[in-house]
Design a protein around this motif. Sequence first.
Motif, short mmCIF file in Angstrom:
data_model
loop_
_atom_site.label_atom_id
_atom_site.label_comp_id
_atom_site.label_asym_id
_atom_site.label_seq_id
_atom_site.Cartn_x
_atom_site.Cartn_y
_atom_site.Cartn_z
N CYS A 37 0.81 -1.14 -0.07
CA CYS A 37 0.04 -0.03 -0.02
C CYS A 37 0.97 1.05 -0.17
O CYS A 37 1.76 1.48 0.92
CB CYS A 37 -1.02 0.07 1.16
SG CYS A 37 -1.67 1.49 1.52
N CYS B 239 -8.25 -0.51 6.63
CA CYS B 239 -9.22 -0.20 5.46
C CYS B 239 -10.51 0.49 6.00
O CYS B 239 -11.42 -0.51 6.46
CB CYS B 239 -9.19 -1.47 4.77
SG CYS B 239 -10.15 -1.29 3.10
N ALA C 280 3.17 0.38 2.99
CA ALA C 280 2.86 -0.41 4.01
C ALA C 280 3.11 -1.83 3.18
O ALA C 280 2.06 -1.95 2.43
CB ALA C 280 1.74 0.10 4.82
N PRO D 102 -2.08 3.45 6.97
CA PRO D 102 -1.09 2.41 7.46
C PRO D 102 -1.25 2.78 9.00
O PRO D 102 -1.61 3.92 9.39
CB PRO D 102 0.30 3.13 7.21
CG PRO D 102 0.18 3.77 5.70
CD PRO D 102 -1.27 4.27 5.94
N SER E 259 -3.87 7.06 -1.82
CA SER E 259 -3.13 5.79 -1.75
C SER E 259 -3.35 4.94 -2.87
O SER E 259 -4.73 5.09 -3.49
CB SER E 259 -3.17 5.10 -0.22
OG SER E 259 -4.56 4.42 -0.34
N MET F 198 -2.30 -1.94 8.80
CA MET F 198 -3.05 -1.20 7.73
C MET F 198 -4.50 -1.26 8.35
O MET F 198 -4.98 -2.23 8.69
CB MET F 198 -3.09 -1.67 6.57
CG MET F 198 -3.18 -0.62 5.40
SD MET F 198 -2.84 -1.14 3.73
CE MET F 198 -4.26 -2.27 3.40
N TYR G 65 1.29 5.06 0.19
CA TYR G 65 0.21 6.19 0.91
C TYR G 65 0.98 7.27 1.00
O TYR G 65 1.95 7.61 1.24
CB TYR G 65 0.07 5.58 2.34
CG TYR G 65 -0.90 6.27 3.00
CD1 TYR G 65 -2.26 6.31 2.93
CD2 TYR G 65 -0.32 7.35 4.11
CE1 TYR G 65 -3.19 7.03 3.66
CE2 TYR G 65 -1.37 8.36 4.75
CZ TYR G 65 -2.64 7.96 4.58
OH TYR G 65 -3.55 8.78 5.32
N ALA H 161 -7.40 3.47 2.56
CA ALA H 161 -6.43 2.44 3.58
C ALA H 161 -5.79 3.52 4.20
O ALA H 161 -5.15 4.57 3.50
CB ALA H 161 -5.72 1.54 2.45
#
Lengths: 135, 135, 135
Positions: free
Chosen positions: A40, C40, A131, C101, A97, C38, A42, C99
């Motif tokens: 991910c 979501c 991540a 982190p 993200s 993480m 971000y 999402a």
Amino acid sequence: MPVKLEQLSIRTSAREEIVNITDQVQRVVAAAGIRAGMACVYSPHTTAAITIQESADPDVRADILDHLRQLVPARGGYRHREGNADAHIKAALLGASQAVPVRDGRLLLGTWQAVFFCELDGPRGRHVLVALHGE
Amino acid sequence: MPVKLEQLSIRTSAREEIVNITDQVQRVVAAAGIRAGMACVYSPHTTAAITIQESADPDVRADILDHLRQLVPARGGYRHREGNADAHIKAALLGASQAVPVRDGRLLLGTWQAVFFCELDGPRGRHVLVALHGE
Amino acid sequence: MPVKLEQLSIRTSAREEIVNITDQVQRVVAAAGIRAGMACVYSPHTTAAITIQESADPDVRADILDHLRQLVPARGGYRHREGNADAHIKAALLGASQAVPVRDGRLLLGTWQAVFFCELDGPRGRHVLVALHGE
């Protein structure tokens, strides 16, 4: 199962700029040794975004920035007094993200895809968090 | 903790088309036996996208494609020479992936939601990756 | 590795409203005791969305809603007969989830970022799912 959080640093050089960060993200993914999982990517900023788009022809990035300027003009009678309301709106449209599947330590990007940091109110020093989840 | 990566194949039949792929994604989720987790549905293409929207009334998908054509006209004086700059811009606005929570082997979609592949420069043979995380 | 799915309830009070849900999401994250991972944040609705944007100046949210109304007018000659086609299109542009982190039980939001539920066809009772992954 490794879970890893890394931070990248970026220096942008224009008010609006789409910066290819694929190599930096790929280095984090390779170092984490994830066989199967997800990354991910971000942006912790409210006037920047992450997008996955074509890297081969830089005109695609120029077209995206040009067209976003048409859809969300810099001067649009906004209430926000800091003069960058357009950057906030563009960031909301593109998203903070993007997730990319990972296999055998490689981002599973398509042939024409790259990961881009979208500067919408620069130039500035910026950060990107990566991540990683998987096994 | 199962981590699973699967690839779906799709054949689109028009330049622009929003294809319901919920059943195919749900089959991958059910087969993985995940009790609690998340599915990331990812398009490895730069002129396609994934969206989660209403499936009951197909007019919603038609309205989305029609309105995107108004916002990002096919002929817009773009620099990109391949004639599909609009598809790249639309893909950036919709996003290359969507995440859906999973419980007891089921996508936790809302009552009216379905997962759609958005073809923006077809017809083509396309792929979709499904990355599953959970336990 | 904890995987946790929680549901938040929200009551919106206008047709269009951007509601700060950071505290509710942060409480779920803190309770899950995730060191690195993480979150979501997912909307199971087709006329609502999740965005991450600035919280300090409420004018930013007003500008986002105002400008979305310009880009996607409420009355636009849409086919969908329920009178809320604009809300579906706006939801597709903003996205059903975001999402973020997580480190040491805290959402790793940037200094100016907050997590927002975007009501686009209210007022209604709504839900938000929070799916947590990490260790």
